[in-house]
Write an enzyme that holds these catalytic residues in place. Structure first.
Site, mmCIF file in Angstrom:
data_model
loop_
_atom_site.group_PDB
_atom_site.id
_atom_site.type_symbol
_atom_site.label_atom_id
_atom_site.label_comp_id
_atom_site.label_asym_id
_atom_site.label_seq_id
_atom_site.Cartn_x
_atom_site.Cartn_y
_atom_site.Cartn_z
ATOM 1 N N CYS A 17 0.811 -1.202 0.000
ATOM 2 C CA CYS A 17 0.000 0.000 0.000
ATOM 3 C C CYS A 17 0.849 1.258 0.000
ATOM 4 O O CYS A 17 2.047 1.220 0.249
ATOM 5 C CB CYS A 17 -0.871 0.026 1.247
ATOM 6 S SG CYS A 17 -1.860 -1.451 1.413
ATOM 7 N N GLY A 44 -1.271 0.805 -4.911
ATOM 8 C CA GLY A 44 -2.538 0.148 -4.608
ATOM 9 C C GLY A 44 -3.684 0.848 -5.285
ATOM 10 O O GLY A 44 -3.790 2.072 -5.210
ATOM 11 N N ASN A 118 1.378 0.138 5.785
ATOM 12 C CA ASN A 118 1.954 -0.545 4.625
ATOM 13 C C ASN A 118 2.788 -1.689 5.171
ATOM 14 O O ASN A 118 3.741 -1.466 5.906
ATOM 15 C CB ASN A 118 2.814 0.430 3.815
ATOM 16 C CG ASN A 118 3.541 -0.222 2.647
ATOM 17 O OD1 ASN A 118 4.557 0.279 2.196
ATOM 18 N ND2 ASN A 118 3.036 -1.330 2.149
ATOM 19 N N GLY A 119 2.415 -2.911 4.799
ATOM 20 C CA GLY A 119 3.156 -4.074 5.277
ATOM 21 C C GLY A 119 2.223 -5.205 5.613
ATOM 22 O O GLY A 119 1.063 -5.219 5.198
ATOM 23 N N CYS A 251 13.234 -4.177 1.511
ATOM 24 C CA CYS A 251 12.714 -5.065 0.461
ATOM 25 C C CYS A 251 13.354 -4.761 -0.896
ATOM 26 O O CYS A 251 13.199 -3.670 -1.445
ATOM 27 C CB CYS A 251 11.207 -4.856 0.364
ATOM 28 S SG CYS A 251 10.471 -5.597 -1.090
ATOM 29 N N TYR A 257 10.302 -3.451 -8.666
ATOM 30 C CA TYR A 257 8.991 -3.200 -9.236
ATOM 31 C C TYR A 257 8.105 -2.207 -8.486
ATOM 32 O O TYR A 257 7.453 -1.362 -9.090
ATOM 33 C CB TYR A 257 8.222 -4.526 -9.344
ATOM 34 C CG TYR A 257 6.786 -4.351 -9.778
ATOM 35 C CD1 TYR A 257 6.472 -4.142 -11.119
ATOM 36 C CD2 TYR A 257 5.751 -4.358 -8.852
ATOM 37 C CE1 TYR A 257 5.155 -3.947 -11.520
ATOM 38 C CE2 TYR A 257 4.434 -4.161 -9.242
ATOM 39 C CZ TYR A 257 4.146 -3.963 -10.583
ATOM 40 O OH TYR A 257 2.849 -3.756 -10.977
ATOM 41 N N CYS A 397 5.922 -13.672 -0.474
ATOM 42 C CA CYS A 397 6.324 -12.637 0.473
ATOM 43 C C CYS A 397 5.377 -12.661 1.671
ATOM 44 O O CYS A 397 4.171 -12.777 1.513
ATOM 45 C CB CYS A 397 6.252 -11.274 -0.207
ATOM 46 S SG CYS A 397 6.656 -9.924 0.920
ATOM 47 N N CYS A 451 11.878 -13.366 -1.517
ATOM 48 C CA CYS A 451 11.064 -13.845 -2.642
ATOM 49 C C CYS A 451 11.932 -14.490 -3.721
ATOM 50 O O CYS A 451 11.439 -15.209 -4.579
ATOM 51 C CB CYS A 451 10.202 -12.730 -3.229
ATOM 52 S SG CYS A 451 11.104 -11.264 -3.740
#
Ligand code: AMP
Length: 473
Positions: A17, A44, A118-119, A251, A257, A397, A451
C-alpha cells in the site's frame, strides 16, 4: 476471545500500500493528502481513504477504487482539519472490501485513533486471540488488530502505547497513526517497507515514497529509521524512541517493481538502480539482436540500461494503454489474460522480421510474458529474447507484497529452460541475485531477498500467510 471467525474467511490480511500523512495548521491537509495519495496510486488501486482531525474528532472518507474515483471536490471539502492520514490499498483475491479500506479508525470516547499501514504482520491471528473479549473487529485487516493491541497496551499517551506494543508485532509495518492532535510515524525494526519524512513550508509530512513529496512540493528531510517512532505536531518532528535494529531488511522488490522510478530510498534513485540492473544483466546474459524493447513502464529503466551496456538500440515497440490498471491485480486468470491484450499494442511495422530483446522487471506467474510473446509472434518478429531484471521469484512474500502462494509462482515449479518453453521465447535469462544486490548499492545483509531465495529474515513458519493459504486451499 474476539470475533476472529471473520479472519478465517478466504481473505488475505496483507497489503502492498501507499500511505501519506501531513500535519499543518492553516493549510488544506485533505487536499494535499489527496495529491500525495494520487502520486502513490501505483502502490494500490483497490481502495483509498483519508482521515482528518480538527482537534476534537476524526473524520474519514473511504471508498473502493482509485483515489480519483473515491474523492471529489465535495468529499475533499468535507474533510476539515489540521492533520490527516491517507491510504491507497492493494490486496489479493477476496480482500477487496470496503471494511478493509484504510485508514482503520478506532472510535473511542474522546480519543479516536486511526492507522494507515503498509506491510503485513505475520502474527496477526495470535494477537487477535489475545485481545479482550469485548473487542469487536469490524474488518479482516491485520491493521485493525494492531490498532486494538496498541490501544490495550500500557502508556499514558498514544506514542507510549505504540512503544510498549512495538515488540509484539512480528513482520512488516511502516505506519502513520493519527490521534486528535498529532501524527505518529513508525517503522518496524527490519525496515522492510519505506517511510520518509518531508517538510512543506511549516508543515510536516510522512509518506511511503519521495515521489509523493515531490508532487506536493515538499522537501525531503530523511527516512524514518527502522525501529524509529516519531511524533509530528506543532513542535515539528520529535523522536519518541529508536528501538535497535538487529537485522535491517529493506525489500529488494521495492527497487525491482513496487516503487516509482522517481523515488529515492537509501540515497538510491530507483530509476538508476533499475538502469544499473539492466546494465549488469546485459553483461551477465548478452545476446545479439536488432532492438531492445521494454515492457512499459515496469521494464523501461532496466531496458535503457540493457541497451546502454549492450550497444543495441533501445526502441518503443509495446504501446501501453495507460488507462488500464495493473493486470496482475485481477483475481481471475482469464481477466488477467485479456488484460494484457488491452494493455499493450505492438508497433507491428517496426518489429516485423526483427530480432528483439524484451526487458521486464519480473516474471511472477508467467501470464504477462507469455501473452506479450504471443502478440509479438503475430507481428512476424524473427527472434524474441527475454531478459528479466530480477532473479526468478520462487517464494511468497510475508512482508507486504501480494505475491501469490508458492505453487502459483512459475519459477517455483519450472526450471528456467522450462519457463522459456512455457512462455514461448527463443531465449530467457534472469538477472542474478548478486547482480541485483550490486545494482541496489546496499549491503547484501541489509536487504530482504526472500522472494528470490526463500531466506526470510525472521521465521515465517505458521506465519499469517500460511493460515490464509491453508484456509483457501
Ligand atoms: P505475471 O504475469 O504473473 O508473471 O506477472 C508479472 C508482471 O507483473 C510483471 O510485468 C511485473 O511488472 C508485474 N508484477 C510483479 N510483481 C507484482 C506485484 N506484486 N503486484 C503487481 N504487479 C506485479
Amino acid at each position: 476471545m474476539v470475533n476472529i471467525q471473520k479472519l478465517k474467511y478466504k481473505e488475505s490480511l496483507k497489503d502492498k500500500c501507499g500511505i501519506f500523512g501531513i500535519y499543518g495548521k492553516g493549510i488544506d491537509v485533505a487536499r494535499i493528502s489527496f495529491f500525495g495519495l494520487y502520486s502513490l496510486q501505483h502502490r494500490g488501486q483497490e481502495g483509498a481513504g483519508i482521515t482528518v482531525t480538527d482537534g476534537k474528532n476524526l473524520k474519514s472518507v473511504k471508498g473502493l477504487g482509485l483515489v480519483s474515483t473515491v474523492f471529489d471536490e465535495e468529499k475533499i471539502n468535507s474533510l476539515k482539519g489540521f492533520a490527516s492520514i491517507g491510504h491507497t490499498r492493494y490486496s489479493t483475491t477476496g480482500g477487496n472490501k470496503l471494511c478493509n479500506v484504510q485508514p482503520v479508525v478506532l472510535n473511542l470516547k474522546n480519543d479516536d485513533f486511526a492507522l494507515a499501514h503498509n506491510g503485513n504482520i505475520i502474527n496477526a491471528m495470535d494477537l487477535a486471540h489475545k485481545l479482550p473479549s469485548d473487542v469487536k473487529l469490524s474488518s479482516t485487516s491485520d491493521t485493525e488488530i494492531m490498532g486494538w493491541v496498541i490501544k490495550n497496551s500500557s502508556g499514558k499517551n498514544w506514542e507510549e502505547k505504540i512503544l510498549s506494543s512495538f515488540n509484539k508485532f512480528q513482520g512488516a509495518f511502516s505506519m502513520i497513526a493519527l490521534t486528535k492532535n498529532k501524527l505518529i510515524a513508525f517503522r518496524d525494526t527490519y525496515g522492510f517497507r519505506p517511510l520518509v519524512l518531508g517538510q512543506l513550508n511549516g508543515s510536516y509530512i510522512a509518506c511511503s515514497e519521495t515521489c509523493a513529496l515531490d508532487t506536493v512540493g515538499a522537501k525531503f528531510i530523511r527516512e524514518v529509521a527502522p525501529g524509529e517512532i516519531v511524533t509530528i505536531d506543532e513542535k515539528g518532528i520529535n523522536v519518541v524512541d529508536k528501538i535497535s535494529s538487529l537485522k535491517k531488511s529493506f525489500c529488494l522488490f521495492e527497487y525491482v517493481y513496487l516503487a516509482r522510478p522517481d523515488s529515492i530510498f537509501n540515497k538510491q534513485l530507483v530509476h538508476q538502480v533499475r538502469q544499473r540492473s539492466g546494465e549488469i544483466l546485459a553483461h551477465e546474459s548478452p545476446i545479439g539482436a536488432d532492438i531492445v524493447v521494454a515492457v512499459p513502464d515496469s521494464g523501461t529503466s532496466a531496458a535503457i540500461g540493457y541497451s546502454k551496456a549492450s550497444g543495441i538500440p533501445y526502441g518503443e515497440v509495446l504501446i501501453k494503454n495507460r488507462y488500464i490498471g495493473r493486470t496482475f491485480i485481477q483475481p481471475e486468470q482469464y481477466i488477467r489474460e485479456m488484460g494484457v491484450k488491452l494493455k499493450f499494442n505492438p508497433l507491428k511495422k517496426i518489429v516485423k522480421g526483427k530480432r528483439i530483446i524484451i526487458v521486464d522487471d519480473s516474471i511472477v506467474r508467467g501470464t504477462t510474458m507469455k501473452k506479450i510473446i504471443k502478440i509479438l509472434r503475430g507481428c512476424g518478429v524473427r527472434k524474441i529474447h527475454i531478459r528479466v531484471c530480477s532473479p526468478p521469484v520462487t517464494d511468497p512474500c510475508y512482508f507486504g507484497i501480494d505475491t501469490p502462494n508458492k505453487k502459483k509462482l512459475i519459477a517455483s515449479y519450472l526450471t528456467i529452460k522450462e519457463i522459456e518453453k512455457f512462455i514461448g521465447a527463443d531465449s530467457l535469462a534472469y538477472l542474478s541475485l548478486d547482480g541485483l544486490k550490486k545494482a541496489s548499492r546496499i549491503k547484501s545483509n541489509r536487504l530482504c531477498s526472500s522472494c528470490f531465495d526463500g531466506k526470510y529474515p525472521m521465521p515465517v513458519e505458521g506465519g499469517f500467510r500460511k493460515d490464509v493459504f491453508e484456509t483457501i486451499n
